[in-house]
Scaffold this active site. Structure first.
Site, PDB file in Angstrom:
ATOM      1  CD  GLU A   1      57.124  66.877  34.652  1.00 52.16           C
ATOM      2  OE1 GLU A   1      58.276  67.076  34.931  1.00 52.16           O
ATOM      3  OE2 GLU A   1      56.711  65.578  35.033  1.00 52.16           O
TER       4      GLU A   1
ATOM      5  NE  ARG B 283      56.236  65.929  42.252  1.00 50.89           N
ATOM      6  CZ  ARG B 283      56.360  64.663  41.580  1.00 50.89           C
ATOM      7  NH1 ARG B 283      57.658  63.902  41.615  1.00 50.89           N
ATOM      8  NH2 ARG B 283      55.460  64.261  42.568  1.00 50.89           N
TER       9      ARG B 283
ATOM     10  CG  ASP C 247      62.429  61.213  35.183  1.00 48.86           C
ATOM     11  OD1 ASP C 247      61.978  60.326  34.084  1.00 48.86           O
ATOM     12  OD2 ASP C 247      61.755  60.905  36.025  1.00 48.86           O
TER      13      ASP C 247
ATOM     14  CG  HIS D  99      57.574  62.445  35.875  1.00 45.34           C
ATOM     15  ND1 HIS D  99      57.377  63.397  36.370  1.00 45.34           N
ATOM     16  CD2 HIS D  99      57.548  61.450  37.030  1.00 45.34           C
ATOM     17  CE1 HIS D  99      57.476  63.497  38.059  1.00 45.34           C
ATOM     18  NE2 HIS D  99      57.435  62.206  38.148  1.00 45.34           N
TER      19      HIS D  99
HETATM   20  P1  NAD Z   1      60.707  61.847  51.161  1.00 39.84           P
HETATM   21  O1  NAD Z   1      59.123  61.807  51.986  1.00 39.84           O
HETATM   22  O2  NAD Z   1      61.368  59.530  51.769  1.00 39.84           O
HETATM   23  O3  NAD Z   1      62.118  62.411  51.413  1.00 39.84           O
HETATM   24  C1  NAD Z   1      61.999  63.952  51.714  1.00 39.84           C
HETATM   25  C2  NAD Z   1      62.942  63.725  52.358  1.00 39.84           C
HETATM   26  O4  NAD Z   1      63.840  65.118  52.185  1.00 39.84           O
HETATM   27  C3  NAD Z   1      63.007  64.011  53.802  1.00 39.84           C
HETATM   28  O5  NAD Z   1      63.922  62.844  54.373  1.00 39.84           O
HETATM   29  C4  NAD Z   1      62.746  65.738  54.656  1.00 39.84           C
HETATM   30  O6  NAD Z   1      63.439  65.378  55.165  1.00 39.84           O
HETATM   31  C5  NAD Z   1      63.764  65.958  53.020  1.00 39.84           C
HETATM   32  N1  NAD Z   1      63.311  67.088  52.779  1.00 39.84           N
HETATM   33  C6  NAD Z   1      62.345  68.045  53.024  1.00 39.84           C
HETATM   34  N2  NAD Z   1      62.355  68.978  52.791  1.00 39.84           N
HETATM   35  C7  NAD Z   1      63.336  69.828  52.685  1.00 39.84           C
HETATM   36  C8  NAD Z   1      64.183  70.567  52.364  1.00 39.84           C
HETATM   37  N3  NAD Z   1      64.156  72.333  52.185  1.00 39.84           N
HETATM   38  N4  NAD Z   1      65.667  70.840  52.205  1.00 39.84           N
HETATM   39  C9  NAD Z   1      67.000  69.307  52.532  1.00 39.84           C
HETATM   40  N5  NAD Z   1      65.874  67.917  52.728  1.00 39.84           N
HETATM   41  C10 NAD Z   1      64.239  68.570  52.902  1.00 39.84           C
HETATM   42  O7  NAD Z   1      60.456  61.146  49.648  1.00 39.84           O
HETATM   43  P2  NAD Z   1      60.858  60.412  48.851  1.00 39.84           P
HETATM   44  O8  NAD Z   1      60.289  58.694  48.567  1.00 39.84           O
HETATM   45  O9  NAD Z   1      62.653  60.254  48.896  1.00 39.84           O
HETATM   46  O10 NAD Z   1      60.752  61.116  47.255  1.00 39.84           O
HETATM   47  C11 NAD Z   1      61.415  61.964  46.716  1.00 39.84           C
HETATM   48  C12 NAD Z   1      60.867  63.013  46.037  1.00 39.84           C
HETATM   49  O11 NAD Z   1      61.141  62.137  44.751  1.00 39.84           O
HETATM   50  C13 NAD Z   1      59.703  62.937  46.197  1.00 39.84           C
HETATM   51  O12 NAD Z   1      59.249  64.355  46.370  1.00 39.84           O
HETATM   52  C14 NAD Z   1      59.107  63.671  44.741  1.00 39.84           C
HETATM   53  O13 NAD Z   1      59.121  64.492  44.062  1.00 39.84           O
HETATM   54  C15 NAD Z   1      59.516  62.631  43.723  1.00 39.84           C
HETATM   55  N6  NAD Z   1      59.730  61.986  42.730  1.00 39.84           N
HETATM   56  C16 NAD Z   1      60.401  61.428  41.371  1.00 39.84           C
HETATM   57  C17 NAD Z   1      59.732  60.240  41.263  1.00 39.84           C
HETATM   58  C18 NAD Z   1      59.891  60.188  39.560  1.00 39.84           C
HETATM   59  O14 NAD Z   1      59.059  59.240  39.032  1.00 39.84           O
HETATM   60  N7  NAD Z   1      60.204  60.852  39.482  1.00 39.84           N
HETATM   61  C19 NAD Z   1      59.105  59.103  41.570  1.00 39.84           C
HETATM   62  C20 NAD Z   1      58.743  59.476  43.086  1.00 39.84           C
HETATM   63  C21 NAD Z   1      59.334  60.394  43.645  1.00 39.84           C
END
Ligand code: NAD
Length: 331
Positions: free
Chosen positions: A264, A235, A259, A296
Protein backbone atom coordinates in the site's frame (compact mmCIF):
# COMPACT_ATOMS: atom_id res chain seq x y z
CA UNK A 1 11.93 22.17 19.53
CA UNK A 2 11.97 22.02 15.72
CA UNK A 3 9.95 19.15 14.31
CA UNK A 4 10.03 17.93 10.69
CA UNK A 5 6.60 16.43 10.08
CA UNK A 6 6.65 14.01 7.14
CA UNK A 7 3.88 12.67 4.92
CA UNK A 8 1.35 15.30 5.93
CA UNK A 9 -1.93 16.13 4.29
CA UNK A 10 -4.16 19.12 4.91
CA UNK A 11 -6.13 17.23 7.56
CA UNK A 12 -2.97 16.30 9.54
CA UNK A 13 -1.83 19.92 9.55
CA UNK A 14 -5.19 21.21 10.76
CA UNK A 15 -5.22 18.92 13.79
CA UNK A 16 -1.52 19.38 14.58
CA UNK A 17 -1.78 23.18 14.37
CA UNK A 18 -4.71 23.17 16.79
CA UNK A 19 -2.91 20.84 19.22
CA UNK A 20 0.26 22.93 18.98
CA UNK A 21 -1.53 25.99 20.39
CA UNK A 22 -0.73 24.60 23.85
CA UNK A 23 2.79 23.36 23.03
CA UNK A 24 4.46 26.03 20.93
CA UNK A 25 6.74 23.66 19.00
CA UNK A 26 8.10 24.71 15.61
CA UNK A 27 6.41 22.40 13.12
CA UNK A 28 7.60 22.24 9.53
CA UNK A 29 5.41 20.14 7.26
CA UNK A 30 6.70 18.00 4.41
CA UNK A 31 4.24 16.36 2.06
CA UNK A 32 6.45 13.47 0.86
CA UNK A 33 7.02 10.27 2.76
CA UNK A 34 10.23 9.88 4.71
CA UNK A 35 12.55 7.76 2.53
CA UNK A 36 16.32 7.75 1.86
CA UNK A 37 15.61 10.41 -0.83
CA UNK A 38 13.75 12.80 1.47
CA UNK A 39 15.51 12.20 4.80
CA UNK A 40 17.97 15.07 4.17
CA UNK A 41 15.03 17.50 4.51
CA UNK A 42 15.16 16.79 8.26
CA UNK A 43 18.71 18.15 8.63
CA UNK A 44 18.85 20.44 11.64
CA UNK A 45 15.53 19.20 13.08
CA UNK A 46 15.78 17.74 16.58
CA UNK A 47 12.59 15.74 16.05
CA UNK A 48 10.97 13.99 13.12
CA UNK A 49 7.32 12.93 13.03
CA UNK A 50 6.18 10.10 10.77
CA UNK A 51 3.14 7.99 9.90
CA UNK A 52 2.53 4.39 8.79
CA UNK A 53 4.12 4.54 5.32
CA UNK A 54 7.30 6.39 6.21
CA UNK A 55 10.48 4.38 5.89
CA UNK A 56 12.42 4.47 9.14
CA UNK A 57 15.01 1.80 8.38
CA UNK A 58 18.76 1.76 9.08
CA UNK A 59 19.62 3.78 5.96
CA UNK A 60 17.16 6.56 6.81
CA UNK A 61 18.09 6.54 10.51
CA UNK A 62 21.77 7.06 9.64
CA UNK A 63 20.86 10.13 7.56
CA UNK A 64 18.62 11.48 10.34
CA UNK A 65 21.30 10.94 13.00
CA UNK A 66 23.88 12.76 10.83
CA UNK A 67 21.43 15.66 10.53
CA UNK A 68 21.04 15.93 14.32
CA UNK A 69 17.71 14.17 14.87
CA UNK A 70 17.26 12.89 18.43
CA UNK A 71 13.58 11.96 18.54
CA UNK A 72 11.13 10.19 16.24
CA UNK A 73 7.44 10.64 16.99
CA UNK A 74 5.17 8.14 15.27
CA UNK A 75 1.65 9.45 14.67
CA UNK A 76 0.35 5.87 14.87
CA UNK A 77 0.35 2.82 17.14
CA UNK A 78 2.16 0.28 14.94
CA UNK A 79 5.94 0.58 14.65
CA UNK A 80 6.74 -2.23 12.19
CA UNK A 81 8.23 0.38 9.80
CA UNK A 82 10.93 1.42 12.31
CA UNK A 83 14.28 -0.32 12.85
CA UNK A 84 14.23 0.04 16.63
CA UNK A 85 17.63 -1.61 17.12
CA UNK A 86 19.31 0.85 14.78
CA UNK A 87 17.52 3.80 16.40
CA UNK A 88 18.69 2.63 19.82
CA UNK A 89 22.26 2.19 18.57
CA UNK A 90 22.21 5.77 17.21
CA UNK A 91 20.71 7.15 20.45
CA UNK A 92 17.46 8.17 18.72
CA UNK A 93 14.38 7.81 20.95
CA UNK A 94 11.13 6.62 19.36
CA UNK A 95 7.67 7.42 20.70
CA UNK A 96 4.26 6.38 19.41
CA UNK A 97 0.54 6.90 20.02
CA UNK A 98 -0.45 3.55 21.56
CA UNK A 99 -4.20 4.21 21.56
CA UNK A 100 -5.94 7.10 19.85
CA UNK A 101 -9.36 5.59 19.36
CA UNK A 102 -9.74 1.84 19.04
CA UNK A 103 -13.44 2.57 18.45
CA UNK A 104 -12.62 4.16 15.10
CA UNK A 105 -10.99 0.97 13.77
CA UNK A 106 -13.42 -1.45 15.44
CA UNK A 107 -16.50 0.32 14.07
CA UNK A 108 -14.99 0.47 10.59
CA UNK A 109 -14.13 -3.24 10.75
CA UNK A 110 -17.74 -4.12 11.51
CA UNK A 111 -18.77 -1.75 8.71
CA UNK A 112 -16.74 -3.84 6.25
CA UNK A 113 -18.34 -7.04 7.57
CA UNK A 114 -21.85 -5.62 7.13
CA UNK A 115 -21.14 -4.12 3.70
CA UNK A 116 -19.83 -7.40 2.37
CA UNK A 117 -22.43 -9.63 4.00
CA UNK A 118 -25.30 -7.49 2.61
CA UNK A 119 -23.64 -6.29 -0.65
CA UNK A 120 -23.96 -2.60 0.32
CA UNK A 121 -20.94 -1.66 -1.81
CA UNK A 122 -22.63 -3.12 -4.89
CA UNK A 123 -26.17 -2.01 -4.06
CA UNK A 124 -24.98 1.61 -3.77
CA UNK A 125 -23.55 1.58 -7.30
CA UNK A 126 -26.45 -0.40 -8.78
CA UNK A 127 -29.20 1.92 -7.52
CA UNK A 128 -27.36 5.04 -8.68
CA UNK A 129 -27.34 3.61 -12.19
CA UNK A 130 -31.11 3.17 -12.09
CA UNK A 131 -30.85 -0.59 -11.62
CA UNK A 132 -33.25 -1.49 -8.83
CA UNK A 133 -32.86 -5.26 -9.15
CA UNK A 134 -31.80 -7.07 -5.98
CA UNK A 135 -30.87 -10.22 -7.84
CA UNK A 136 -27.59 -11.63 -6.54
CA UNK A 137 -27.78 -9.81 -3.21
CA UNK A 138 -29.04 -12.63 -1.00
CA UNK A 139 -27.22 -11.77 2.20
CA UNK A 140 -25.72 -13.54 5.17
CA UNK A 141 -26.85 -12.64 8.68
CA UNK A 142 -24.09 -12.27 11.24
CA UNK A 143 -26.48 -13.49 13.93
CA UNK A 144 -25.61 -17.08 14.87
CA UNK A 145 -22.55 -17.13 12.58
CA UNK A 146 -19.16 -18.00 14.08
CA UNK A 147 -16.75 -15.08 13.97
CA UNK A 148 -13.05 -15.60 14.63
CA UNK A 149 -10.94 -12.78 16.00
CA UNK A 150 -7.18 -13.03 15.68
CA UNK A 151 -5.84 -11.01 18.63
CA UNK A 152 -8.01 -9.45 21.29
CA UNK A 153 -6.06 -6.30 22.06
CA UNK A 154 -7.86 -2.97 22.23
CA UNK A 155 -9.39 -3.17 18.74
CA UNK A 156 -10.08 -6.93 18.63
CA UNK A 157 -11.86 -6.74 22.00
CA UNK A 158 -14.16 -3.95 20.77
CA UNK A 159 -14.94 -5.91 17.60
CA UNK A 160 -15.77 -8.92 19.79
CA UNK A 161 -18.06 -6.71 21.88
CA UNK A 162 -19.92 -5.34 18.84
CA UNK A 163 -20.41 -8.66 17.06
CA UNK A 164 -21.44 -10.36 20.31
CA UNK A 165 -24.36 -7.94 20.38
CA UNK A 166 -25.45 -9.29 16.97
CA UNK A 167 -25.76 -12.75 18.55
CA UNK A 168 -22.73 -14.12 16.75
CA UNK A 169 -20.63 -16.86 18.33
CA UNK A 170 -17.17 -15.36 18.87
CA UNK A 171 -13.96 -17.39 18.90
CA UNK A 172 -10.64 -15.72 19.57
CA UNK A 173 -6.96 -16.47 19.53
CA UNK A 174 -4.48 -14.36 21.47
CA UNK A 175 -1.34 -15.22 23.38
CA UNK A 176 -2.77 -13.25 26.29
CA UNK A 177 -6.52 -13.84 26.64
CA UNK A 178 -8.29 -11.01 28.47
CA UNK A 179 -11.00 -10.97 31.11
CA UNK A 180 -13.25 -8.55 29.20
CA UNK A 181 -13.61 -10.98 26.30
CA UNK A 182 -14.14 -13.93 28.61
CA UNK A 183 -16.96 -12.04 30.30
CA UNK A 184 -18.51 -11.32 26.90
CA UNK A 185 -18.66 -15.07 26.35
CA UNK A 186 -15.83 -15.17 23.81
CA UNK A 187 -14.37 -18.65 23.49
CA UNK A 188 -10.59 -18.53 23.44
CA UNK A 189 -9.09 -21.33 21.37
CA UNK A 190 -5.67 -22.88 21.83
CA UNK A 191 -4.47 -22.51 18.24
CA UNK A 192 -5.19 -20.45 15.15
CA UNK A 193 -6.00 -23.72 13.36
CA UNK A 194 -9.23 -23.89 15.32
CA UNK A 195 -10.16 -20.40 14.09
CA UNK A 196 -9.42 -21.40 10.50
CA UNK A 197 -11.51 -24.58 10.80
CA UNK A 198 -14.56 -23.33 12.67
CA UNK A 199 -15.25 -19.75 11.58
CA UNK A 200 -17.57 -18.30 8.93
CA UNK A 201 -15.86 -14.93 9.21
CA UNK A 202 -12.31 -14.12 10.35
CA UNK A 203 -11.10 -10.67 11.38
CA UNK A 204 -7.41 -9.87 11.86
CA UNK A 205 -6.30 -7.60 14.72
CA UNK A 206 -2.75 -8.67 15.58
CA UNK A 207 0.31 -6.52 14.92
CA UNK A 208 2.63 -7.26 12.00
CA UNK A 209 5.68 -9.14 13.29
CA UNK A 210 7.93 -11.77 11.67
CA UNK A 211 5.64 -14.33 13.31
CA UNK A 212 2.40 -12.93 11.87
CA UNK A 213 3.62 -11.98 8.37
CA UNK A 214 1.54 -13.89 5.78
CA UNK A 215 -0.62 -15.42 8.47
CA UNK A 216 -3.20 -15.91 5.74
CA UNK A 217 -1.47 -17.98 3.09
CA UNK A 218 -2.14 -20.91 0.75
CA UNK A 219 -1.84 -23.45 3.55
CA UNK A 220 -4.03 -21.66 6.11
CA UNK A 221 -6.64 -20.86 3.44
CA UNK A 222 -6.95 -24.58 2.70
CA UNK A 223 -7.92 -25.16 6.34
CA UNK A 224 -10.77 -22.63 6.28
CA UNK A 225 -14.46 -23.22 5.64
CA UNK A 226 -15.22 -22.78 1.95
CA UNK A 227 -16.71 -19.32 1.40
CA UNK A 228 -15.17 -17.78 4.53
CA UNK A 229 -15.21 -13.99 4.85
CA UNK A 230 -11.85 -12.44 5.77
CA UNK A 231 -11.48 -8.89 7.07
CA UNK A 232 -8.12 -7.18 7.53
CA UNK A 233 -7.95 -3.73 9.11
CA UNK A 234 -4.61 -4.43 10.78
CA UNK A 235 -1.58 -4.55 8.48
CA UNK A 236 -1.43 -5.53 4.80
CA UNK A 237 1.38 -8.03 5.11
CA UNK A 238 -0.70 -10.29 7.36
CA UNK A 239 -2.18 -11.62 4.09
CA UNK A 240 -0.28 -13.18 1.21
CA UNK A 241 -2.13 -11.36 -1.57
CA UNK A 242 -1.26 -13.89 -4.28
CA UNK A 243 -2.69 -16.70 -2.13
CA UNK A 244 -5.80 -14.60 -1.41
CA UNK A 245 -6.37 -14.08 -5.15
CA UNK A 246 -6.15 -17.84 -5.71
CA UNK A 247 -8.52 -18.36 -2.77
CA UNK A 248 -11.02 -15.94 -4.30
CA UNK A 249 -10.77 -17.57 -7.72
CA UNK A 250 -11.42 -21.01 -6.22
CA UNK A 251 -14.27 -19.71 -4.06
CA UNK A 252 -12.49 -20.64 -0.83
CA UNK A 253 -12.75 -16.99 0.16
CA UNK A 254 -16.37 -15.88 -0.12
CA UNK A 255 -15.68 -12.22 0.66
CA UNK A 256 -12.61 -10.14 1.42
CA UNK A 257 -12.60 -6.76 3.16
CA UNK A 258 -9.28 -4.93 3.20
CA UNK A 259 -8.46 -1.58 4.72
CA UNK A 260 -4.79 -2.43 4.38
CA UNK A 261 -2.82 -3.99 1.55
CA UNK A 262 0.64 -5.56 1.32
CA UNK A 263 2.08 -3.00 -1.08
CA UNK A 264 0.00 0.00 0.00
CA UNK A 265 2.91 2.40 0.60
CA UNK A 266 3.03 3.61 -2.98
CA UNK A 267 -0.72 3.73 -3.47
CA UNK A 268 -2.74 4.64 -0.43
CA UNK A 269 -3.46 8.27 0.47
CA UNK A 270 -2.62 9.48 -3.06
CA UNK A 271 -4.98 10.42 -5.89
CA UNK A 272 -3.74 8.15 -8.68
CA UNK A 273 -6.98 8.26 -10.67
CA UNK A 274 -5.31 9.68 -13.79
CA UNK A 275 -2.42 7.18 -13.79
CA UNK A 276 -2.00 3.66 -15.07
CA UNK A 277 -1.65 1.49 -11.98
CA UNK A 278 1.43 -0.69 -12.12
CA UNK A 279 0.45 -2.96 -9.24
CA UNK A 280 -1.14 -5.96 -10.98
CA UNK A 281 -2.22 -7.62 -7.74
CA UNK A 282 -4.42 -4.80 -6.48
CA UNK A 283 -5.89 -4.38 -9.95
CA UNK A 284 -6.75 -8.10 -9.96
CA UNK A 285 -8.40 -7.67 -6.55
CA UNK A 286 -10.58 -4.86 -7.98
CA UNK A 287 -12.06 -7.35 -10.46
CA UNK A 288 -13.74 -9.48 -7.77
CA UNK A 289 -17.27 -8.37 -6.89
CA UNK A 290 -16.84 -9.81 -3.39
CA UNK A 291 -13.76 -7.72 -2.52
CA UNK A 292 -14.07 -4.37 -0.79
CA UNK A 293 -10.90 -2.30 -0.46
CA UNK A 294 -10.46 0.99 1.38
CA UNK A 295 -7.34 3.10 1.65
CA UNK A 296 -6.17 2.55 5.25
CA UNK A 297 -8.86 4.83 6.62
CA UNK A 298 -10.24 2.79 9.52
CA UNK A 299 -8.60 5.18 11.99
CA UNK A 300 -9.82 8.29 10.18
CA UNK A 301 -12.27 9.99 12.55
CA UNK A 302 -12.34 13.39 14.18
CA UNK A 303 -11.69 11.85 17.62
CA UNK A 304 -8.74 9.81 16.40
CA UNK A 305 -7.08 12.71 14.52
CA UNK A 306 -7.47 14.96 17.55
CA UNK A 307 -5.98 12.31 19.86
CA UNK A 308 -3.12 11.51 17.45
CA UNK A 309 -2.14 15.18 17.22
CA UNK A 310 -2.33 15.89 20.95
CA UNK A 311 -0.50 12.72 22.03
CA UNK A 312 2.24 13.20 19.40
CA UNK A 313 3.02 16.70 20.61
CA UNK A 314 2.73 15.69 24.28
CA UNK A 315 5.18 12.84 23.63
CA UNK A 316 7.72 15.26 22.15
CA UNK A 317 7.28 17.84 24.92
CA UNK A 318 7.70 15.10 27.55
CA UNK A 319 10.84 13.76 25.86
CA UNK A 320 12.35 17.24 25.67
CA UNK A 321 11.66 17.84 29.38
CA UNK A 322 12.45 14.46 30.94
CA UNK A 323 14.51 12.64 28.28
CA UNK A 324 12.03 9.76 28.65
CA UNK A 325 8.36 9.19 27.92
CA UNK A 326 5.80 6.50 28.85
CA UNK A 327 4.97 6.08 25.15
CA UNK A 328 8.57 5.31 24.17
CA UNK A 329 9.10 2.14 22.11
CA UNK A 330 12.28 0.21 22.77
CA UNK A 331 13.77 -2.67 20.81
P1 NAD B 1 -2.99 -3.91 20.85
O1 NAD B 1 -1.53 -3.74 21.11
O2 NAD B 1 -3.97 -3.38 21.84
O3 NAD B 1 -3.30 -5.48 20.71
C1 NAD B 1 -2.53 -6.36 19.96
C2 NAD B 1 -2.89 -7.78 20.42
O4 NAD B 1 -2.21 -8.69 19.56
C3 NAD B 1 -2.45 -8.10 21.85
O5 NAD B 1 -3.55 -8.62 22.58
C4 NAD B 1 -1.37 -9.18 21.66
O6 NAD B 1 -1.36 -10.14 22.71
C5 NAD B 1 -1.79 -9.80 20.34
N1 NAD B 1 -0.74 -10.49 19.60
C6 NAD B 1 0.52 -10.06 19.36
N2 NAD B 1 1.18 -10.98 18.63
C7 NAD B 1 0.31 -12.00 18.41
C8 NAD B 1 0.40 -13.25 17.72
N3 NAD B 1 1.54 -13.61 17.11
N4 NAD B 1 -0.67 -14.02 17.69
C9 NAD B 1 -1.83 -13.65 18.31
N5 NAD B 1 -1.97 -12.50 18.99
C10 NAD B 1 -0.91 -11.68 19.02
O7 NAD B 1 -3.25 -3.34 19.40
P2 NAD B 1 -4.58 -2.67 18.84
O8 NAD B 1 -4.64 -1.26 19.26
O9 NAD B 1 -5.72 -3.56 19.10
O10 NAD B 1 -4.24 -2.66 17.27
C11 NAD B 1 -4.15 -3.87 16.53
C12 NAD B 1 -3.54 -3.59 15.17
O11 NAD B 1 -4.44 -2.76 14.43
C13 NAD B 1 -2.25 -2.77 15.21
O12 NAD B 1 -1.13 -3.61 15.36
C14 NAD B 1 -2.24 -2.07 13.88
O13 NAD B 1 -1.50 -2.86 12.99
C15 NAD B 1 -3.69 -2.07 13.44
N6 NAD B 1 -4.27 -0.72 13.29
C16 NAD B 1 -4.84 -0.38 12.11
C17 NAD B 1 -5.42 0.86 11.93
C18 NAD B 1 -6.12 1.26 10.64
O14 NAD B 1 -6.40 2.44 10.43
N7 NAD B 1 -6.45 0.34 9.75
C19 NAD B 1 -5.36 1.80 12.96
C20 NAD B 1 -4.78 1.42 14.18
C21 NAD B 1 -4.23 0.16 14.34
Amino acid sequence: MKVAVFHTKRYDRNYLEKANESHGLTLKYFEPRLTPNTAALAKGFEAVSVFVHDQVDAEVLNILADGGTKFIALRCAGYNNVDLHKADELGIQVVRVPAYSPYSVAEFTVGLMLSLSRYLHRAYARVREGNFSIDGFVGMELHSKTIGIIATGKIGTLVARIVSSFGSKVLAYDKYPNEECKQLGVEYVASMDEIWKRCDLISLHCPLTPETEHLINEETLEKMKPGVMIINTSRGKLIDTTAAIQGLKKGRIGALGLDVYEEEENLFYEDLSDRVLQDDLIVRLFTFPNVLITSHQAFFTDTALHNIATTTLENLTTLAKHQSCPNEVKP
